[in-house]
Write a protein that holds these residues in place. Structure first.
Motif, PDB file in Angstrom:
ATOM      1  N   VAL A 213       0.866  -1.184   0.000  1.00  0.00           N
ATOM      2  CA  VAL A 213       0.000   0.000   0.000  1.00  0.00           C
ATOM      3  C   VAL A 213       0.898   1.228   0.000  1.00  0.00           C
ATOM      4  N   SER A 214       0.949   1.896  -1.146  1.00  0.00           N
ATOM      5  CA  SER A 214       1.890   3.002  -1.317  1.00  0.00           C
ATOM      6  C   SER A 214       1.447   3.875  -2.480  1.00  0.00           C
ATOM      7  N   THR A 215       2.192   4.937  -2.720  1.00  0.00           N
ATOM      8  CA  THR A 215       1.946   5.759  -3.906  1.00  0.00           C
ATOM      9  C   THR A 215       2.763   5.276  -5.093  1.00  0.00           C
ATOM     10  N   GLY A 216       3.846   4.547  -4.797  1.00  0.00           N
ATOM     11  CA  GLY A 216       4.735   4.097  -5.863  1.00  0.00           C
ATOM     12  C   GLY A 216       5.714   5.164  -6.312  1.00  0.00           C
ATOM     13  N   HIS A 217       5.761   6.296  -5.606  1.00  0.00           N
ATOM     14  CA  HIS A 217       6.654   7.405  -5.965  1.00  0.00           C
ATOM     15  C   HIS A 217       7.568   7.732  -4.786  1.00  0.00           C
ATOM     16  N   GLY A 218       8.808   8.047  -5.077  1.00  0.00           N
ATOM     17  CA  GLY A 218       9.772   8.339  -4.031  1.00  0.00           C
ATOM     18  C   GLY A 218      10.088   9.816  -3.899  1.00  0.00           C
ATOM     19  N   HIS A 219      10.362  10.241  -2.667  1.00  0.00           N
ATOM     20  CA  HIS A 219      10.780  11.614  -2.382  1.00  0.00           C
ATOM     21  C   HIS A 219      11.898  11.555  -1.349  1.00  0.00           C
ATOM     22  N   THR A 220      12.899  12.387  -1.509  1.00  0.00           N
ATOM     23  CA  THR A 220      13.946  12.425  -0.498  1.00  0.00           C
ATOM     24  C   THR A 220      13.429  13.127   0.758  1.00  0.00           C
ATOM     25  N   VAL A 221      14.006  12.758   1.885  1.00  0.00           N
ATOM     26  CA  VAL A 221      13.643  13.417   3.136  1.00  0.00           C
ATOM     27  C   VAL A 221      13.970  14.899   3.054  1.00  0.00           C
ATOM     28  N   LEU A 222      15.066  15.227   2.400  1.00  0.00           N
ATOM     29  CA  LEU A 222      15.465  16.634   2.279  1.00  0.00           C
ATOM     30  C   LEU A 222      14.456  17.424   1.451  1.00  0.00           C
ATOM     31  N   SER A 223      13.902  16.823   0.403  1.00  0.00           N
ATOM     32  CA  SER A 223      12.904  17.534  -0.406  1.00  0.00           C
ATOM     33  C   SER A 223      11.631  17.777   0.399  1.00  0.00           C
ATOM     34  N   ILE A 224      11.282  16.842   1.267  1.00  0.00           N
ATOM     35  CA  ILE A 224      10.126  17.030   2.146  1.00  0.00           C
ATOM     36  C   ILE A 224      10.405  18.172   3.117  1.00  0.00           C
ATOM     37  N   TYR A 225      11.633  18.216   3.618  1.00  0.00           N
ATOM     38  CA  TYR A 225      11.983  19.294   4.554  1.00  0.00           C
ATOM     39  C   TYR A 225      11.944  20.653   3.850  1.00  0.00           C
ATOM     40  N   LYS A 226      12.430  20.721   2.626  1.00  0.00           N
ATOM     41  CA  LYS A 226      12.422  21.991   1.891  1.00  0.00           C
ATOM     42  C   LYS A 226      10.996  22.483   1.653  1.00  0.00           C
ATOM     43  N   GLU A 227      10.065  21.551   1.537  1.00  0.00           N
ATOM     44  CA  GLU A 227       8.682  21.937   1.298  1.00  0.00           C
ATOM     45  C   GLU A 227       7.952  22.336   2.573  1.00  0.00           C
ATOM     46  N   PHE A 228       8.224  21.617   3.679  1.00  0.00           N
ATOM     47  CA  PHE A 228       7.423  21.832   4.887  1.00  0.00           C
ATOM     48  C   PHE A 228       8.218  22.348   6.094  1.00  0.00           C
ATOM     49  N   GLY A 229       9.557  22.304   6.036  1.00  0.00           N
ATOM     50  CA  GLY A 229      10.360  22.716   7.178  1.00  0.00           C
ATOM     51  C   GLY A 229      10.245  24.207   7.449  1.00  0.00           C
ATOM     52  N   GLY A 241      21.124   0.994  10.220  1.00  0.00           N
ATOM     53  CA  GLY A 241      20.173   0.235   9.417  1.00  0.00           C
ATOM     54  C   GLY A 241      19.203   1.068   8.611  1.00  0.00           C
ATOM     55  N   ASP A 242      19.409   2.387   8.560  1.00  0.00           N
ATOM     56  CA  ASP A 242      18.487   3.247   7.826  1.00  0.00           C
ATOM     57  C   ASP A 242      18.587   2.962   6.326  1.00  0.00           C
ATOM     58  N   ARG A 243      17.461   2.771   5.682  1.00  0.00           N
ATOM     59  CA  ARG A 243      17.451   2.480   4.246  1.00  0.00           C
ATOM     60  C   ARG A 243      17.761   3.723   3.424  1.00  0.00           C
ATOM     61  N   LYS A 244      18.509   3.547   2.354  1.00  0.00           N
ATOM     62  CA  LYS A 244      18.759   4.653   1.443  1.00  0.00           C
ATOM     63  C   LYS A 244      17.622   4.804   0.434  1.00  0.00           C
ATOM     64  N   PHE A 245      16.902   3.694   0.193  1.00  0.00           N
ATOM     65  CA  PHE A 245      15.845   3.729  -0.820  1.00  0.00           C
ATOM     66  C   PHE A 245      14.715   2.808  -0.398  1.00  0.00           C
ATOM     67  N   SER A 246      13.502   3.337  -0.347  1.00  0.00           N
ATOM     68  CA  SER A 246      12.343   2.526   0.050  1.00  0.00           C
ATOM     69  C   SER A 246      11.105   3.025  -0.692  1.00  0.00           C
ATOM     70  N   VAL A 247      10.846   2.420  -1.846  1.00  0.00           N
ATOM     71  CA  VAL A 247       9.656   2.742  -2.638  1.00  0.00           C
ATOM     72  C   VAL A 247       8.997   1.421  -3.020  1.00  0.00           C
ATOM     73  N   LEU A 248       7.743   1.265  -2.678  1.00  0.00           N
ATOM     74  CA  LEU A 248       7.045   0.004  -2.917  1.00  0.00           C
ATOM     75  C   LEU A 248       6.337  -0.021  -4.270  1.00  0.00           C
ATOM     76  N   ASP A 249       6.412  -1.145  -4.938  1.00  0.00           N
ATOM     77  CA  ASP A 249       5.657  -1.349  -6.172  1.00  0.00           C
ATOM     78  C   ASP A 249       4.200  -1.608  -5.787  1.00  0.00           C
ATOM     79  N   ASN A 250       3.309  -0.695  -6.152  1.00  0.00           N
ATOM     80  CA  ASN A 250       1.898  -0.800  -5.733  1.00  0.00           C
ATOM     81  C   ASN A 250       0.973  -1.258  -6.863  1.00  0.00           C
ATOM     82  N   THR A 251       1.519  -1.886  -7.882  1.00  0.00           N
ATOM     83  CA  THR A 251       0.715  -2.282  -9.050  1.00  0.00           C
ATOM     84  C   THR A 251      -0.474  -3.144  -8.653  1.00  0.00           C
ATOM     85  N   LYS A 252      -0.232  -4.152  -7.852  1.00  0.00           N
ATOM     86  CA  LYS A 252      -1.291  -5.070  -7.435  1.00  0.00           C
ATOM     87  C   LYS A 252      -2.367  -4.336  -6.646  1.00  0.00           C
ATOM     88  N   PHE A 253      -1.952  -3.461  -5.756  1.00  0.00           N
ATOM     89  CA  PHE A 253      -2.891  -2.688  -4.941  1.00  0.00           C
ATOM     90  C   PHE A 253      -3.758  -1.783  -5.808  1.00  0.00           C
TER      91      PHE A 253
END
Length: 258
Positions: A213-229, A241-253
């Motif tokens: 369950v996702s949008t299927g689109h990725g955004h960097t944390v920094l881009s989110i901060y630039k928009e809302f910080g 253990g922090d992931r560098k990339f986490s975007v889910l394929d939501n085709t089935k959903f």
């Protein structure tokens, strides 16, 4: 003339972030439906010991649906053990009540660090890198073994009113960014998660199985901060253990939700 059916729904963790929004879903409050009316009940440890999922009080009921949202989010063995205990209790109920349909919110954290595996919903993931992810994966395995009537939603990063995720914290004034801020995340609004949960209640046969369950689109944390910080960010050492990339394929959903 049709006789109206009453469907009993138990929301485990109804005072939490997602649970509080599920309780507000208009579909569950609709009393004008000609065929189905939902009797929605909630239980949460915040209501006291008798409302702990590990207690036996709630298992005396008969439910058509259980929406299992409760979770211990601690990244420790203690958190893992608490989640295992809750899963075991719900699993015992499902084994004894095979007519009940269970909706379980899992997480993208069940996937290992490599991105390719995040496309394989029907393949059992190996090597969840955190206690939280391991606990969610344990839940998937145990609950799927207890019943065939199970929906598993692997959620991306959920945000929205009353949330405490990355987007919500930044909007509230949090300035700390761990690492470079170039970590890529898939952010989904809590309203879309509730929409998925309601859809699974309305058409349970269609929603059996596991769904990203996702949008299927990725955004960097920094881009989110630039928009809302609100001020300049404060950078700190990346979390283990922090992931560098986490975007889910939501085709089935997306094919199912249409």
């Amino acid at each position: 003339m049709f006789r109206k059916k009453i469907k009993r729904v138990l929301v485990i963790g109804h005072r939490g972030f997602i649970g509080s929004h599920v309780m507000e879903a208009p579909e569950f409050a609709d009393t004008d439906s000609d065929h189905v009316q939902f009797n929605v009940q909630g239980m949460d440890i915040k209501d006291g010991p008798l409302s702990d999922v590990q207690s036996d009080t709630w298992t005396e009921g008969e439910y058509d649906f259980i929406i299992f949202l409760a979770c211990d989010f601690r990244e420790s063995m203690e958190g893992y053990v608490e989640n295992a205990r809750m899963i075991a209790q719900v699993g015992r109920y499902m084994e004894a009540h095979q007519h009940t349909h269970l909706i379980y919110t899992s997480s993208a954290a069940v996937y290992p660090m490599d991105y390719a595996s995040m496309k394989e919903e029907n393949v059992h993931p190996q090597g969840a890198p955190s206690h939280y992810g391991q606990g969610k994966l344990l839940g998937e395995m145990g609950l799927r073994a207890s019943s065939k009537r199970v929906t598993i939603f692997r959620l991306a990063n959920v945000f929205g009113p009353r949330g405490r995720g990355v987007v919500d914290l930044i909007k509230s004034g949090e300035r700390t960014i761990y690492g470079t801020g170039m970590q890529v995340r898939d952010f989904i609004h809590v309203g879309d998660v509730v929409r998925a949960i309601v859809a699974a209640v309305l058409a349970p046969k269609r929603w059996r199985g596991t769904f990203n369950v996702s949008t299927g689109h990725g955004h960097t944390v920094l881009s989110i901060y630039k928009e809302f910080g609100k001020k300049s960010p404060i950078f700190k050492k990346a979390l283990p253990g922090d992931r560098k990339f986490s975007v889910l394929d939501n085709t089935k959903f997306m094919e199912n939700i249409r």
